[in-house]
Design an enzyme around this catalytic site. Structure first.
Site, PDB file in Angstrom:
ATOM      1  N   ARG A   1       0.841  -1.207   0.000  1.00 55.48           N
ATOM      2  CA  ARG A   1       0.000   0.000   0.000  1.00 55.48           C
ATOM      3  C   ARG A   1       0.875   1.255   0.000  1.00 55.48           C
ATOM      4  O   ARG A   1       0.578   2.248  -0.643  1.00 55.48           O
ATOM      5  CB  ARG A   1      -0.954   0.014   1.207  1.00 55.48           C
ATOM      6  CG  ARG A   1      -1.613   1.382   1.425  1.00 55.48           C
ATOM      7  CD  ARG A   1      -2.838   1.410   2.335  1.00 55.48           C
ATOM      8  NE  ARG A   1      -2.829   0.480   3.424  1.00 55.48           N
ATOM      9  CZ  ARG A   1      -2.063   0.578   4.522  1.00 55.48           C
ATOM     10  NH1 ARG A   1      -1.240   1.592   4.683  1.00 55.48           N
ATOM     11  NH2 ARG A   1      -2.118  -0.349   5.466  1.00 55.48           N
TER      12      ARG A   1
ATOM     13  N   TYR B   1     -17.711  17.121 -13.817  1.00 52.47           N
ATOM     14  CA  TYR B   1     -18.107  15.716 -13.828  1.00 52.47           C
ATOM     15  C   TYR B   1     -19.122  15.455 -12.701  1.00 52.47           C
ATOM     16  O   TYR B   1     -18.944  15.942 -11.575  1.00 52.47           O
ATOM     17  CB  TYR B   1     -16.834  14.871 -13.640  1.00 52.47           C
ATOM     18  CG  TYR B   1     -17.087  13.415 -13.431  1.00 52.47           C
ATOM     19  CD1 TYR B   1     -17.627  12.627 -14.441  1.00 52.47           C
ATOM     20  CD2 TYR B   1     -16.796  12.802 -12.214  1.00 52.47           C
ATOM     21  CE1 TYR B   1     -17.870  11.282 -14.244  1.00 52.47           C
ATOM     22  CE2 TYR B   1     -17.024  11.456 -12.013  1.00 52.47           C
ATOM     23  CZ  TYR B   1     -17.561  10.701 -13.025  1.00 52.47           C
ATOM     24  OH  TYR B   1     -17.805   9.368 -12.823  1.00 52.47           O
TER      25      TYR B   1
ATOM     26  N   ASP C   1      -8.725  19.384 -13.413  1.00 52.05           N
ATOM     27  CA  ASP C   1      -9.092  18.041 -13.863  1.00 52.05           C
ATOM     28  C   ASP C   1      -8.824  17.993 -15.365  1.00 52.05           C
ATOM     29  O   ASP C   1      -9.532  18.624 -16.151  1.00 52.05           O
ATOM     30  CB  ASP C   1     -10.570  17.788 -13.536  1.00 52.05           C
ATOM     31  CG  ASP C   1     -11.013  16.373 -13.913  1.00 52.05           C
ATOM     32  OD1 ASP C   1     -10.378  15.766 -14.800  1.00 52.05           O
ATOM     33  OD2 ASP C   1     -12.009  15.887 -13.337  1.00 52.05           O
TER      34      ASP C   1
ATOM     35  N   LYS D   1     -10.048   7.017 -18.232  1.00 55.70           N
ATOM     36  CA  LYS D   1     -10.498   7.521 -19.532  1.00 55.70           C
ATOM     37  C   LYS D   1      -9.353   7.473 -20.539  1.00 55.70           C
ATOM     38  O   LYS D   1      -8.881   6.410 -20.856  1.00 55.70           O
ATOM     39  CB  LYS D   1     -11.091   8.915 -19.350  1.00 55.70           C
ATOM     40  CG  LYS D   1     -12.016   9.054 -18.119  1.00 55.70           C
ATOM     41  CD  LYS D   1     -13.309   8.257 -18.224  1.00 55.70           C
ATOM     42  CE  LYS D   1     -14.084   8.141 -16.912  1.00 55.70           C
ATOM     43  NZ  LYS D   1     -14.396   9.379 -16.227  1.00 55.70           N
TER      44      LYS D   1
HETATM   45  C1  LIG Z   1     -14.731   9.858 -14.921  1.00 55.72           C
HETATM   46  C2  LIG Z   1     -14.297  11.174 -14.489  1.00 55.72           C
HETATM   47  C3  LIG Z   1     -13.886  11.406 -13.175  1.00 55.72           C
HETATM   48  C4  LIG Z   1     -13.940  10.346 -12.098  1.00 55.72           C
HETATM   49  O1  LIG Z   1     -13.015   9.310 -12.320  1.00 55.72           O
HETATM   50  P1  LIG Z   1     -13.259   7.782 -11.903  1.00 55.72           P
HETATM   51  O2  LIG Z   1     -12.032   7.120 -12.418  1.00 55.72           O
HETATM   52  O3  LIG Z   1     -14.519   7.335 -12.565  1.00 55.72           O
HETATM   53  O4  LIG Z   1     -13.374   7.765 -10.418  1.00 55.72           O
HETATM   54  C5  LIG Z   1     -13.432  12.667 -12.835  1.00 55.72           C
HETATM   55  N1  LIG Z   1     -13.404  13.668 -13.752  1.00 55.72           N
HETATM   56  C6  LIG Z   1     -13.810  13.487 -15.015  1.00 55.72           C
HETATM   57  C7  LIG Z   1     -13.756  14.641 -15.971  1.00 55.72           C
HETATM   58  C8  LIG Z   1     -14.269  12.243 -15.430  1.00 55.72           C
HETATM   59  O5  LIG Z   1     -14.688  12.087 -16.684  1.00 55.72           O
END
Ligand SMILES: *Cc1c(COP(=O)(O)O)cnc(C)c1O
Length: 411
Positions: A58, A110, A185, A210
């Site tokens: 961890r 998001y 982000d 993504k």
């Molecule tokens: C999917 C997404 C998240 C969250 O990520 P996870 O891996 O699903 O926890 C945060 N920001 C954006 C822009 C996203 O598309």
């Protein structure tokens, strides 16, 4: 490292080479060209407290380290820390704050970010969130104060593809409070198309689920940053809170990221073609894609980004006076698509389509959705890397299923 000239693209800084090699030297023990998946949870020590850099998985893991090294390199960052999901990364960032701390968030984020801020961090951590349209610098100036401890920017935003001028907002925030953390982000563009740290951000966060992974088979998150003190605090939280990715997922992410540069170019090529087709259709009221000249912030996109990415938001034509007409138009379009799969998520090699109001953004309060234009007639596309002609044919066909709107609906 000598830079690689990619004709026709603005990324001439060896990013493709870094995707394939950063953190991925042949294994010292065996010479394995691909970093091994290190599953051991514990590591032998020579004497109590004396070990080779790893004691418990961890706290640190060789496969995760390789992955973090590569991701840091791609964001031009000193450090990267990976997590079990993008939201686990978000949660760790929020644990940098103290009760009553004030956070400004760009208004279109998001759905899951909205949910953790409003339904977890607000009641449990007693943080104060204000959602503001940070694409408007006058609004940003009025909102950011010496009390602001953190600014959360998503650009382009999900789903409406609004941009925020990261450099301008970071300057305003740091002027108001030099210690204010500016977080971007960067999920929608990936480091291939945008590097927020160079624009003044303190932290970059990704849902690595993504584009970074790109194959819709890993859930993972990452934070990239330069500040050593902030890194120590986050590294402590990563271990103390424990939302770490598995070694297998770290391996999968490294495998996915090897083709990031190749994928992103094709995502963009296809998205630009699909967005142009949609824009020319009488079945479409509006298309939001930063690569189109019609995007209100196209100039900012050209300046701040190295490309436009693969995400498109489209509003289908319908009669606003007929109850349910917007949803009907969107549903007909979504059900007529054959190559695009109707599913949540984005950034994978396969094309996806979804209905934000019912699917990804259902957790955004209705009033906020309406204000942002997340209507029932809106569809979000994650344009994959299939052959361009096939995607265009699919979209063209799906548009024929959308009922013809009233005569002036294109206005
Ligand atoms: C999917 C997404 C998240 C969250 O990520 P996870 O891996 O699903 O926890 C945060 N920001 C954006 C822009 C996203 O598309």
């Amino acid at each position: 490292m000598k830079s690689v000239k990619l004709i026709g693209y603005r990324c001439t800084d060896g990013v493709g080479t870094r995707c394939i090699h950063a953190g991925q030297e042949p294994d010292k023990l065996s010479g394995a060209v691909i970093p091994p998946i290190s599953l051991s949870t514990t590591f032998a020590q020579h004497a109590p407290g004396e070990h080779r850099g790893y004691d418990y998985s961890r706290s640190g893991n060789p496969t995760r380290d390789a992955c973090e090294h590569c991701l840091a390199s791609l964001e031009d960052a000193r450090y990267a820390l990976t997590y079990a999901s993008g939201l686990a990364a978000t949660s760790n960032i929020m644990h940098l704050l103290r009760p009553e701390d004030s956070v400004i968030v760009s208004d279109d984020v998001y759905g899951g970010s909205n949910r953790i801020f409003n339904k977890v961090c607000t009641p449990v951590q007693v943080l104060r969130f204000n959602f503001k349209d940070l694409s408007d610098l006058a609004v940003a100036s009025a909102a950011l104060s010496p009390d602001t401890k953190l600014v959360w920017i998503e650009t382009p935003s999900n789903p409406t593809m609004k941009l925020v001028d990261v450099r301008a907002v970071a300057d305003i925030a740091h002027e108001a409070n030099p210690k204010c953390l500016v977080v971007v982000d960067n999920t929608f563009l990936s480091p291939y198309f945008q590097r927020p740290l160079a624009l003044g951000a303190d932290l970059v966060v990704h849902s690595a689920t993504k584009y970074l992974n790109g194959h819709s088979d890993v859930v993972m998150g990452v934070i990239c940053l330069n500040d050593p003190e902030l890194h120590d605090r986050l590294k402590f939280l990563q271990n103390a809170i424990g939302g770490v990715p598995s070694p297998f997922d770290a391996f999968m992410l490294l495998r996915g990221v090897k083709t990031l540069h190749v994928r992103m170019r094709q995502h963009e090529r296809n998205a630009l073609a699909v967005a142009s087709l949609l824009e020319g259709s009488s079945k479409v009221t509006r298309v939001a894609y930063p690569g189109l000249k019609s995007h209100p912030q196209h100039e900012l996109a050209k300046r701040q980004q190295r490309g436009y990415g693969g995400m498109i938001c489209v509003w289908l034509t319908h009669d606003p006076h007929v109850e349910g007409a917007g949803l009907q138009a969107a549903t007909r379009f979504l059900q007529a698509l054959r190559l695009f799969t109707l599913a949540e998520s984005l950034g994978g090699v396969e094309s996806l389509a979804e209905h934000p109001a019912i699917m990804t953004h259902a957790s955004v309060p209705v009033a906020q959705r309406e204000q942002l234009g997340i209507s029932n007639a809106m569809v979000r596309l994650s344009v994959g890397i299939e052959d361009t002609e096939d995607l265009l044919a699919d979209v063209q066909h799906a548009l024929t299923a959308v009922p013809t709107g009233p005569p002036n609906s294109k206005l």
